[in-house]
Design a protein around this motif. Sequence first.
Motif, PDB file in Angstrom:
ATOM      1  N   ALA A   1     -29.205   5.741  18.897  1.00 14.32           N
ATOM      2  CA  ALA A   1     -28.968   4.931  20.094  1.00 14.32           C
ATOM      3  C   ALA A   1     -29.481   5.655  21.341  1.00 14.32           C
ATOM      4  O   ALA A   1     -30.147   5.054  22.199  1.00 14.32           O
ATOM      5  CB  ALA A   1     -27.481   4.607  20.234  1.00 14.32           C
TER       6      ALA A   1
ATOM      7  N   GLU B   1     -25.408  -1.212  20.791  1.00 11.84           N
ATOM      8  CA  GLU B   1     -25.177   0.221  20.942  1.00 11.84           C
ATOM      9  C   GLU B   1     -26.269   0.862  21.784  1.00 11.84           C
ATOM     10  O   GLU B   1     -26.002   1.776  22.579  1.00 11.84           O
ATOM     11  CB  GLU B   1     -25.098   0.879  19.574  1.00 11.84           C
TER      12      GLU B   1
ATOM     13  N   THR C   1     -28.277   1.181  13.605  1.00 11.89           N
ATOM     14  CA  THR C   1     -27.772   1.062  14.972  1.00 11.89           C
ATOM     15  C   THR C   1     -28.017  -0.351  15.471  1.00 11.89           C
ATOM     16  O   THR C   1     -29.124  -0.875  15.338  1.00 11.89           O
ATOM     17  CB  THR C   1     -28.478   2.061  15.907  1.00 11.89           C
TER      18      THR C   1
END
Length: 273
Positions: free
Chosen positions: A243, A39, A35
């Motif tokens: 996230a 994000e 991630t």
Amino acid sequence: MRGRRLAWLLVPGLVLLLAGFLIPSVIMIFAPPETAAAEVFARLGQMLTDPYDLAIIGRTLGLGLIVTIACVVLGFPTAYLLARSNSRWSGVLLAIAIFPLLLSSVVRTFGWLVVLGSQGALAQALVALGVVSEAPQLLYTPLAIVLGLLQLFLPLAIVACYSALAQVDASLDDAARGLGAGRARTFWTIVVPLSWPGVVVAATLVFAGSVTAYTTPYLLGGSRQRMLSTQLYTYSSTTIDWAAASSIAMVMTVLVFAVSAISSLIGRKARVE
């Protein structure tokens, strides 16, 4: 030379803190697996505008403040009585007050499951006394979470307040009463201001523990009363949304640091006055 030696003694602890806490925490918040940081911040923005997520944040903050206030209100007088007691049993009473710290939080929380269940002792007692016609469902309510967290962190508040009160000379109480002050006035004008740093420490520790606790909110709140900690577990272990998990971790971190900063300011102002 002595100061330099003392500084070197701090190095192992600082290295352990950096490698075992700070670096993993930063990675978890800003660079979770697979991630990008963008994000995480995008999900954070969504969270701060989503009524569902805002309700969870508000519930966590509100229950944390309620538990903190309750622990301080109940813990400080208890610590005061223990610190000023001349009984030979004062040490035993202190040990009893902090004994729950020796028990697992899971064990203590399961005790509340027995008490607050629809067939539990409290519900059956309310029915027997005629307060209600049928056993109420007390589990999976904010009240259940508050009671569980109160039992969990009250001993911690007592210890923090007791350590501060033990350093306040008891002869100051006698001197104030000798000058005509009553017990209540002595308590509020002498004891409380001098032991205020301990109260601030107790409030900070209880709030930080309340908003980050997982076991008690999960068992007593269930899916009906989600808090940030239980939602974080869901995102990281069930839906695997890193996230969202990092966003919640960021919110929890900000809440704890914000309250710690406010507590430090209050304690510093009290010392100045």
